[in-house]
Write a protein that holds these residues in place. Structure first.
Motif, PDB file in Angstrom:
ATOM      1  N   TRP A 560       0.830  -1.206   0.000  1.00 42.04           N
ATOM      2  CA  TRP A 560       0.000   0.000   0.000  1.00 42.04           C
ATOM      3  C   TRP A 560       0.866   1.258   0.000  1.00 42.04           C
ATOM      4  O   TRP A 560       0.483   2.282  -0.585  1.00 42.04           O
ATOM      5  N   GLN A 561       2.027   1.183   0.646  1.00 38.74           N
ATOM      6  CA  GLN A 561       2.880   2.361   0.756  1.00 38.74           C
ATOM      7  C   GLN A 561       3.780   2.562  -0.464  1.00 38.74           C
ATOM      8  O   GLN A 561       4.187   3.695  -0.733  1.00 38.74           O
ATOM      9  N   VAL A 562       4.125   1.505  -1.169  1.00 39.23           N
ATOM     10  CA  VAL A 562       5.024   1.639  -2.316  1.00 39.23           C
ATOM     11  C   VAL A 562       4.282   1.735  -3.635  1.00 39.23           C
ATOM     12  O   VAL A 562       4.866   2.120  -4.656  1.00 39.23           O
ATOM     13  N   ASN A 563       2.989   1.404  -3.673  1.00 40.34           N
ATOM     14  CA  ASN A 563       2.224   1.424  -4.920  1.00 40.34           C
ATOM     15  C   ASN A 563       2.074   2.861  -5.428  1.00 40.34           C
ATOM     16  O   ASN A 563       1.488   3.707  -4.759  1.00 40.34           O
ATOM     17  N   PRO A 564       2.587   3.171  -6.625  1.00 42.44           N
ATOM     18  CA  PRO A 564       2.535   4.557  -7.120  1.00 42.44           C
ATOM     19  C   PRO A 564       1.185   4.973  -7.687  1.00 42.44           C
ATOM     20  O   PRO A 564       1.069   6.059  -8.251  1.00 42.44           O
ATOM     21  N   PHE A 565       0.160   4.145  -7.514  1.00 42.32           N
ATOM     22  CA  PHE A 565      -1.173   4.514  -7.962  1.00 42.32           C
ATOM     23  C   PHE A 565      -1.642   5.784  -7.252  1.00 42.32           C
ATOM     24  O   PHE A 565      -1.575   5.889  -6.033  1.00 42.32           O
ATOM     25  N   VAL A 566      -2.122   6.764  -8.030  1.00 38.54           N
ATOM     26  CA  VAL A 566      -2.592   8.041  -7.492  1.00 38.54           C
ATOM     27  C   VAL A 566      -4.104   7.969  -7.323  1.00 38.54           C
ATOM     28  O   VAL A 566      -4.849   7.929  -8.306  1.00 38.54           O
ATOM     29  N   ASN A 567      -4.563   7.938  -6.082  1.00 40.87           N
ATOM     30  CA  ASN A 567      -5.986   7.849  -5.788  1.00 40.87           C
ATOM     31  C   ASN A 567      -6.575   9.257  -5.776  1.00 40.87           C
ATOM     32  O   ASN A 567      -6.260  10.073  -4.907  1.00 40.87           O
ATOM     33  N   THR A 575      -3.861  10.750  -2.775  1.00 43.28           N
ATOM     34  CA  THR A 575      -2.880   9.911  -2.076  1.00 43.28           C
ATOM     35  C   THR A 575      -2.102   9.108  -3.100  1.00 43.28           C
ATOM     36  O   THR A 575      -2.639   8.702  -4.137  1.00 43.28           O
ATOM     37  N   VAL A 576      -0.820   8.881  -2.800  1.00 39.19           N
ATOM     38  CA  VAL A 576       0.050   8.154  -3.723  1.00 39.19           C
ATOM     39  C   VAL A 576       1.141   7.452  -2.919  1.00 39.19           C
ATOM     40  O   VAL A 576       1.599   7.962  -1.888  1.00 39.19           O
ATOM     41  N   GLY A 577       1.541   6.246  -3.358  1.00 38.01           N
ATOM     42  CA  GLY A 577       2.612   5.516  -2.703  1.00 38.01           C
ATOM     43  C   GLY A 577       3.981   5.967  -3.178  1.00 38.01           C
ATOM     44  O   GLY A 577       4.117   6.760  -4.107  1.00 38.01           O
ATOM     45  N   ASN A 578       5.026   5.424  -2.533  1.00 39.77           N
ATOM     46  CA  ASN A 578       6.401   5.788  -2.851  1.00 39.77           C
ATOM     47  C   ASN A 578       7.234   4.515  -2.987  1.00 39.77           C
ATOM     48  O   ASN A 578       7.583   3.884  -1.979  1.00 39.77           O
ATOM     49  N   PRO A 579       7.568   4.102  -4.212  1.00 39.91           N
ATOM     50  CA  PRO A 579       8.326   2.850  -4.396  1.00 39.91           C
ATOM     51  C   PRO A 579       9.777   2.921  -3.923  1.00 39.91           C
ATOM     52  O   PRO A 579      10.460   1.900  -3.916  1.00 39.91           O
ATOM     53  N   ASP A 580      10.257   4.099  -3.514  1.00 38.49           N
ATOM     54  CA  ASP A 580      11.647   4.229  -3.061  1.00 38.49           C
ATOM     55  C   ASP A 580      11.804   4.039  -1.557  1.00 38.49           C
ATOM     56  O   ASP A 580      12.892   4.245  -1.012  1.00 38.49           O
ATOM     57  N   LEU A 581      10.748   3.643  -0.868  1.00 34.80           N
ATOM     58  CA  LEU A 581      10.839   3.474   0.581  1.00 34.80           C
ATOM     59  C   LEU A 581      11.781   2.336   0.949  1.00 34.80           C
ATOM     60  O   LEU A 581      11.892   1.337   0.239  1.00 34.80           O
ATOM     61  N   VAL A 582      12.463   2.489   2.094  1.00 33.93           N
ATOM     62  CA  VAL A 582      13.379   1.458   2.605  1.00 33.93           C
ATOM     63  C   VAL A 582      12.964   1.112   4.030  1.00 33.93           C
ATOM     64  O   VAL A 582      12.250   1.867   4.691  1.00 33.93           O
ATOM     65  N   PRO A 583      13.395  -0.039   4.563  1.00 30.86           N
ATOM     66  CA  PRO A 583      13.008  -0.442   5.915  1.00 30.86           C
ATOM     67  C   PRO A 583      13.551   0.496   6.992  1.00 30.86           C
ATOM     68  O   PRO A 583      14.534   1.210   6.803  1.00 30.86           O
TER      69      PRO A 583
END
Length: 809
Positions: A560-567, A575-583
């Protein structure tokens, strides 16, 4: 003379050796409830020699009732078992040096106390809250309100847990934790666990565990810890079960059935539930003030609508060909369908309070969420030690989430955007292989294992612009995100008469691969983490203990957090996810004092800190006046907390319970040009009392306060709440009819959220239903003869953060 001295030395050596040998005897066994063959809670075992001389007393802390009394001489002892709510039992045991050094007395069955009060038989209360070496457990079946309330409503009473007015569950004031069902991940809570818990009768739950320092056998995900829901599984020769149905004035109708069946070596447990909630309308308004580069105010006023229905089920089958082999398999399914609607009037004013833009929007959306999982386990026992196990496990999980949104505008003034439709099809496939080994010895238990999780996630999203000639002109993107986790763990548990210690470490290697197929963009990342954990419990006399713990936890970004789909269901707030997130890595230190005599008292302190945390970040674009909510690795978090839990029987029929926590949070973050920071106190308080009347009638009352919640860019507001319940048993407790009413003083509660940044301030007022009433019916049937045999180990994928998109966006 030399021979006499030599002989004397040899004699003294032999005597010392003999005395040491005599002190090597020990007694072990298991203390169980004579009716249910279950754990009796914490108690005291006193050891007496002849002439009634007390040698020692121990307080067993093993949650299975197992006890060991060491350092005994070779002679006859009298053991006295004193457990709250049970008749005292005495047993004479002889330790013979010519036989085994450790005397195993087997099962010690204690009979529950029965008190005659005005011709009504009242069974003594069981201990509701228990502090163990690495967790706190809440005995749901010992709570009379479990007959009438849902699991979500009972969670209000659990230490360290808060549930806000919208049903959002938090552990230690954090939404970053893991939820397990019977110690493993489940499709039932893959999305919207609050809705599932609201529909799940508390009468189907055995206990709730809050694990704040998870041992090494658990996956390292969940910064605040683990919430483990243990369901009732009294599988017996023959069958038993329960049927539950309820109606809530706000959340609609729900029904469920739980069935247990055992025939010789085969056991079956089946659970199914369904529910539906009719369309609800709630008021919504927001005011956003832009302060730079120019001044403006955007107001949104209107209403939101939502409805949902769900179907869920779980089937578990076990087969035990002999006492050393056990095969189990399970499958679960959850279908959740929801609709959302937004009708808003948007007006934009400049610094002179002149209207510069206005339009109305009518947004409709729906989401179909399907999950399924299948698992298999094989457990191998060993003749030399009945508590030694080797377990092999496999699990497959599937998640499908299909979203559709449509946005239409009207009454436009200086707003020329076309109507549009959105569609997002997301899927997740997960394979897990796991092996676990446990070997208990005299004072030490060794656990080791390995695990491999292979996850493949995809998202295919499309935005279609509706043109004037009714054609479509838009774009789409296909996103693929793979995450694999390979782990090994090793842990040890030491148990002595007054001290228990658990320590271990988990090695986890994570690989991340993302592929934007439509734009031909990829990235690969790898992470290696060693996660230590240590917890201890020291008995202070016979009725108190102190716990210490340190652990590290990982927060991995979810799909849910990395999905770049723009709601864009609300075109001004997307709202939009960020595929560059790291742990993120979190550190937790805690100390807890517990006293358990006639009641239970717990006082705890904890400190948490983390860097590079994943935070919600809200930004405002003055060019198009659109606010975007996304996620960034940019935060630092520190939290100091105090918690208090009290459970005390005021009489044999009245019980008082108090849970309270207070935290001071410090958050900070740095972007390329902006520094954010926020700090402040937040906490909660809840007090409840239940009264057991004659003839199976129970009455309960609770009241509490949840304070505001601190976030990186703002806060919301606190509120009070209360609830009154009543239930009545019929037909020898086979049928229970009950009901409750919550917050009768107000129909709605308004959440007021404030968000600030360098160029805007935002205030959102959103209504939630506050007053509710419910009636519930529960019918139990069947017989109880012998318990089911279940795997001691199984798959529990608790390494992904439990977070789903905001249902209002």
């Amino acid at each position: 003379m030399k021979k006499l001295i030599l002989f004397s030395l040899l004699a003294l050596h032999s005597l010392a050796f003999a005395q040491n040998k005599k002190a090597n005897g020990s007694i072990e066994g298991v203390v169980l409830d004579s009716l249910k063959k279950t754990y009796c809670g914490q108690g005291i075992i006193s050891v007496y020699q002849e002439n009634n001389v007390k040698v020692k007393s121990v307080t067993p802390i093993d949650t299975n009732g197992h006890f060991v009394i060491d350092d005994l001489l070779y002679k006859t002892y009298r053991l006295v078992f004193t457990y709250s709510g049970y008749e005292e039992k005495q047993l004479n045991i002889t330790i013979n040096q010519n036989l085994a050094l450790r005397k195993n007395v087997g099962e010690i069955l204690l009979s529950p106390k029965l008190h005659q009060l005005a011709e009504v038989i009242v069974t003594s209360r069981k201990q509701i809250i228990k502090q163990e070496v690495d967790r706190i457990s809440y005995n749901v079946q010992a709570d009379p309100e479990s007959k009438t309330k849902s699991l979500l409503e009972i969670l209000h009473k659990v230490p360290l847990i808060t549930v806000d007015a919208t049903g959002t569950i938090k552990l230690k004031a954090s939404g970053n934790y893991k939820i397990l069902i019977d110690g493993r991940s489940s499709s039932l809570v893959a999305k919207n666990p609050s809705d599932v818990f609201r529909a799940m009768p508390a009468s189907n739950i055995e206990k709730i565990e809050v694990i704040t320092i998870p041992p090494a056998k658990y996956d390292s995900e969940g910064l605040a810890g683990i919430l483990n829901i243990i369901t009732k599984k009294k599988l017996v020769q023959g069958y038993n079960g329960s049927i539950n149905s309820s109606y809530n004035t706000v959340y609609g109708t729900s029904s469920s059935i739980l069935m247990n069946l055992k025939k010789n070596k085969l056991g079956v447990i089946f659970y199914a539930g369904l529910g539906w909630q009719n369309t609800r309308e709630l008021g919504y308004e927001s005011a956003q003030t832009q302060t730079s580069p120019t001044y403006s105010v955007l107001n949104q006023n209107g209403q939101t609508t939502n409805s949902n229905n769900y179907r869920l089920g779980n089937l578990e089958i076990s087969y035990q060909p002999d006492t050393l082999n056990l095969i189990t398999g399970s499958g679960g399914y959850n279908r959740y369908y929801s609709t959302q609607g937004i009708e808003l009037t948007n007006v934009l004013f400049n610094a002179n309070n002149e209207l510069t833009q206005s339009f109305d929007i009518n947004s409709t959306g729906n989401s179909l969420f399907n999950t399924a999982d299948v698992s298999f386990n094989y457990q191998k026992g060993f003749k030399r030690n009945k508590k030694q196990y080797l377990t092999f496990s496999y699990q497959y999980s599937f998640i499908s989430n299909k979203q559709e949104n449509g946005v239409a505008t009207s009454k436009q003034f200086n707003y020329n955007n076309n109507d549009y439709n959105q569609k997002n099809d997301a899927e997740s496939n997960e394979h897990t292989l796991q092996v676990d080994y446990i070997q208990p010895k005299k004072t030490i238990t060794i656990e080791a294992g390995g695990k491999m999780i292979l996850r493949s996630n995809t998202s295919n999203f499309l935005t279609s612009i509706v043109t004037n000639d009714d054609g479509n002109d838009g774009g789409n993107n296909f996103f693929k995100f793979d995450q694999n986790v390979y782990s090994l763990y090793n842990s040890y548990q030491l148990k002595f008469s007054k001290v228990a210690v658990k320590f271990g470490a988990r090695l986890e290697h994570t690989t991340l691969n993302a592929d934007f197929v439509s734009t031909n963009t990829t990235y690969d990342r790898n992470y290696l983490n060693i996660i230590p954990s240590v917890s201890s419990q020291i008995s202070l006399g016979q009725t108190a203990s102190i716990n210490f713990g340190y652990g590290e936890r990982i927060q991995r970004p979810s799909i849910w957090q990395v999905n770049p789909f723009v709601n864009k269901i609300n075109p001004k707030f997307v709202t939009v996810g960020n595929p560059d997130l790291v742990p993120t890595l979190n550190h937790n230190i805690e100390v807890t004092f517990s006293k358990f005599s006639s009641g239970y008292l717990s006082l705890g302190l904890n400190y948490e800190f983390a860097g590079n945390t994943i935070e919600h970040l809200t930004t405002y674009n003055p060019q198009d006046s659109i606010t975007t909510l996304s996620y960034q690795n940019l935060g630092k978090s520190r939290k100091i907390g105090f918690n208090l839990s009290l459970n005390y029987p005021l009489s044999k029929s009245i019980n008082l319970s108090i849970n309270s926590s207070l935290y001071y949070r410090m958050l900070s973050a740095q972007t390329d040009s902006i520094r954010y920071s926020n700090k402040g106190f937040q906490g909660n308080f809840v007090a409840s009392a239940d009264y057991q009347l004659k003839n199976g009638i129970s009455v309960g009352f609770s009241a509490g306060y949840n304070s505001r919640t601190i976030s990186l860019q703002g806060h919301d507001n606190g509120y009070f709440y209360n609830s009154t319940s009543i239930s009545k048993d019929f037909f020898k407790k086979k049928l229970t009819i009950g009901g409750y009413i919550s917050n009768p003083q107000n129909k709605f509660f308004t959440t007021k959220s404030t968000t600030t940044a360098n160029n805007f301030t935002q205030l959102i007022h959103q209504n939630s239903f506050y007053r509710s009433a419910a009636i519930q019916l529960s019918y139990r049937f069947g017989k109880l003869n012998s318990n089911v045999v279940k795997n001691k180990r199984g798959i529990k994928n608790d390494d992904i953060k439990n977070e789903v998109p905001n249902k209002n966006n």
